[in-house]
Every structure is written in structure tokens, then in C-alpha cells.
Design an enzyme around this catalytic site. Structure first.
Site, PDB file in Angstrom:
ATOM      1  N   ASP A  31       0.842  -1.185   0.000  1.00 58.99           N
ATOM      2  CA  ASP A  31       0.000   0.000   0.000  1.00 58.99           C
ATOM      3  C   ASP A  31       0.885   1.246   0.000  1.00 58.99           C
ATOM      4  O   ASP A  31       2.023   1.197  -0.469  1.00 58.99           O
ATOM      5  CB  ASP A  31      -0.934  -0.030   1.214  1.00 58.99           C
ATOM      6  CG  ASP A  31      -2.310   0.532   0.908  1.00 58.99           C
ATOM      7  OD1 ASP A  31      -2.386   1.745   0.635  1.00 58.99           O
ATOM      8  OD2 ASP A  31      -3.302  -0.209   0.946  1.00 58.99           O
ATOM      9  N   HIS A  64      -3.809   5.719   3.321  1.00 58.73           N
ATOM     10  CA  HIS A  64      -4.543   4.491   3.027  1.00 58.73           C
ATOM     11  C   HIS A  64      -3.871   3.264   3.626  1.00 58.73           C
ATOM     12  O   HIS A  64      -4.536   2.414   4.234  1.00 58.73           O
ATOM     13  CB  HIS A  64      -4.678   4.331   1.512  1.00 58.73           C
ATOM     14  CG  HIS A  64      -5.626   3.263   1.088  1.00 58.73           C
ATOM     15  ND1 HIS A  64      -5.242   1.973   0.869  1.00 58.73           N
ATOM     16  CD2 HIS A  64      -6.961   3.311   0.831  1.00 58.73           C
ATOM     17  CE1 HIS A  64      -6.295   1.252   0.492  1.00 58.73           C
ATOM     18  NE2 HIS A  64      -7.348   2.040   0.455  1.00 58.73           N
ATOM     19  N   SER A 227     -11.454  -2.135  -0.101  1.00 52.79           N
ATOM     20  CA  SER A 227     -10.191  -2.080   0.642  1.00 52.79           C
ATOM     21  C   SER A 227     -10.391  -2.551   2.072  1.00 52.79           C
ATOM     22  O   SER A 227      -9.646  -3.390   2.590  1.00 52.79           O
ATOM     23  CB  SER A 227      -9.646  -0.644   0.685  1.00 52.79           C
ATOM     24  OG  SER A 227      -9.055  -0.252  -0.502  1.00 52.79           O
TER      25      SER A 227
END
Length: 345
Positions: A31, A64, A227
């Protein structure tokens, strides 16, 4: 913050943690990196960064990656802090992008191989799109090394209609995860397709907001996306691997899919896959062991031929508002879009 984690009750996480907390399992998180946050203290291992000019995997300019790490392995503590699905697992940060500018490639194939070679037994990929050549071969490398690979199916807001489940979730052997809401209904923002394997909570999910990119530690009060659902399933896989340390990756996958709660049309379907994650059943049911990944076809899949794939360079839009020094996400489960082929899921 704990009161916002509605899915902990849905999954009966208190009972699950009496059986397993993920102790001894390393989850590779491919990520935007994992930044500092109190809820992640002691949980994150130094990894690798593929961001040019910045070799630090422990920074997150996007937010994120840290959010996904928290869903998987946040420490918990008091009710003012978030609790991860597998709070004693370790997170191996594999920074495939910086969240801020196009890198021209996803770095996911290289990231998968690096995570496998550095001890991850579960890999979470809450991003994707059209990968550069070598993506499917990298997934097969992970599977051949007894690693469970989990990826989000994608969000409709970020891809053209009819584009289908994104890579690497679409690759054979990967647990492709779609999202459900509080009522157990599949989220209307999720990409469905025949590759979907499981659904898990992914709507109205709070997440850690780590330091970096101008942020100070705090929380995202809500976010939606596949996600989130992928991170929940990665945490579940970590709990299973800790409870059954001699169980091969194929057996972990078999537990997850054979104990899922069927939803939608009977059997596997494009929206729910094999069904909704049932964490307690996955940890306790009497499941036949298997040495073969049940998500692989009988014949070995054809690996990448080496021909390139063109991806969209359009960034996904998002809305953010200030909230107590951090940000509240009001978008399809992303903290931004990264790269020419990369989208958060």
C-alpha cells in the site's frame, strides 16, 4: 472509537480473540506505507519502499496503507482506540506507492515477491487495477510459498463500467473480497464478478489516520470500500494461521470459503462469492484439510506472457473535511488514487 466498529459485534470478535489474536503471524500490507500512530505501536515491521528517492516504508503520505494496517492489527486498549481483527499480528509495510503522484507502475508484483521472501504468510492488497507484466506470476510465487493472498475486488467509482474485478484480485488463487454493509447486503459501490470469493464488512468503517502528508495522528470516522473488506479478511486469515500454525495456506482458504454464510443465489455468485465471512466458524468448524488451493483451476493458469497492459491515468476524486486534526473520509474507501494503473479499493 470502539463504538463505531460495528463489525466487531457482527464478527463476534470478542469470542474470536479468545481463540486467536494473530500472535506470530506477519501480514504484508502492499500500500502507501504505514505511518506512526499509537494504535499501531509495536505492530509494524520495517519493510521496503518502491517510491523513488524515498526508501522509508514507515511513512504514509496518503493515509490508506496505515488505515488498512489498523483494520488488520490495531492494538485496541481502551474504548478510545481502534481494535484490529488480529491485534497481535505484525504488519510488514511494503510501500508500493506514495499516494501523491504517478509512479508509472503499481510495483505490486515486486512487492508480492519481496513480502514472501521476508516472512509474510498473509498478504493484503487493498489496491490494484491493471498490473504491469509479472503480476500473475508473482501471485503464483506467493501461493507456491504457502502464502495467503487477499485483495479487494475494486470500487465502481474508480473504474469504467463493465471493467470487472481488478487485478490482482482477479487472478486465480487470490481471495477476492467484496464489501457488505451493516445489514449484510453487498455494497452498491463494489465491483462484482465471477472472481469474487468472499464478502466482509467494508461500509462505515472507522480507521486510524496516521501521521504523514500533513496529518497528525487521529482517526477517519468513516470510510467505504472493498479495501476495508479485504483488510478484514486478511485479519481473519492471520487469526486462522495463528490458531492452526501447521495448516497450509490452501487449508486457510478452505476454512474461509467453506464456512462462509451463503448469500444471494445459492452457491457461489458474482456479488457475494461463497458468502459472507463467518469468523467464528472459520476458526472452529470441522473442515476437511486440503493441500490444493481451492481457488485454482485443475490445470495451472497461464502466466503473464510479458506483453504490457495499458491502464487509465485518471485519478479518482474524493472529498475530505477537517476533523480534530485528522480527516474524515467521505468517499469510496480510498484516501486518494495513486499511479497510472493503481487505484485504491
Amino acid at each position: 472509537m470502539r463504538d463505531r466498529q460495528w463489525y466487531l459485534q457482527t464478527l463476534d470478535i470478542a469470542a474470536a480473540h479468545r481463540l486467536s489474536t494473530g500472535e506470530g503471524v506477519i501480514v504484508g500490507v502492499l500500500d502507501s506505507g504505514v505511518g506512526p500512530h499509537p494504535d499501531l505501536d509495536g505492530r509494524v515491521l520495517d519493510g521496503i519502499s518502491y517510491v523513488p528517492g524515498n526508501n522509508n516504508s514507515r511513512v504514509d503520505g496518503n493515509g490508506h496503507g496505515s488505515a488498512m494496517a489498523g483494520i488488520i492489527a490495531a492494538n485496541g486498549g481502551t474504548d478510545d482506540h481502534l481494535l484490529g481483527i488480529a491485534p497481535r499480528a505484525k504488519i510488514l509495510s511494503v510501500r508500493t506507492g506514495n499516494g501523491g503522484k504517478s509512479l508509472g507502475r503499481t510495483n505490486i508484483p515486486n512487492g508480492i515477491r519481496w513480502a514472501v521472501d521476508h516472512g509474510a504468510t498473509v498478504i493484503n492488497i487493498s489496491e490494484g487495477g491493471k498490473l504491469e507484466p509479472g503480476g500473475q506470476a508473482a501471485v503464483r510465487y506467493a501461493l507456491d510459498h504457502d502464502v495467503v493472498v487477499v485483495a479487494g475486488s475494486g470500487n465502481v467509482s474508480q473504474f469504467a463500467p463493465g471493467s470487472g474485478v481488478i487485478e490482482p484480485a482477479a487472478f486465480p488463487g487470490v481471495i477476492a473480497v467484496s464489501a457488505v454493509d451493516r445489514t449484510g447486503i453487498v455494497w452498491d459501490g463494489a465491483i462484482g464478478g465471477p472472481e469474487v470469493v468472499l464478502t466482509a464488512p467494508g461500509v462505515d468503517i472507522p480507521a486510524v489516520c496516521a501521521e504523514g502528508g500533513g496529518r497528525v495522528p487521529g482517526y477517519y470516522l468513516t470510510s467505504n470500500g472493498t479495501s476495508n473488506a479485504a483488510a478484514v479478511v486478511s485479519g481473519a486469515a492471520a487469526l486462522i494461521r495463528a490458531r492452526y500454525p501447521n495448516l497450509p495456506a490452501a487449508g486457510v482458504i478452505q476454512r474461509l470459503i467453506s464456512t462462509a454464510e451463503d448469500a444471494g443465489p445459492p452457491g457461489r455468485d458474482p456479488d457475494y462469492g461463497y458468502g459472507r465471512l463467518n469468523l467464528i466458524n472459520a476458526l472452529t468448524a470441522d473442515v476437511s484439510t486440503t493441500g490444493t488451493n481451492p481457488l485454482l483451476p485443475t490445470a495451472s493458469p497461464t502466466l503473464d506472457s510479458g506483453s504490457g497492459r495499458d491502464g487509465s491515468g485518471v485519478s479518482a476524486g474524493f472529498l475530505i473535511v477537517a476533523a480534530g486534526g485528522c480527516l474524515v473520509l467521505m468517499l469510496a474507501g480510498v484516501a486518494g488514487a495513486v499511479g497510472v494503473r493503481r487505484r485504491r479499493t
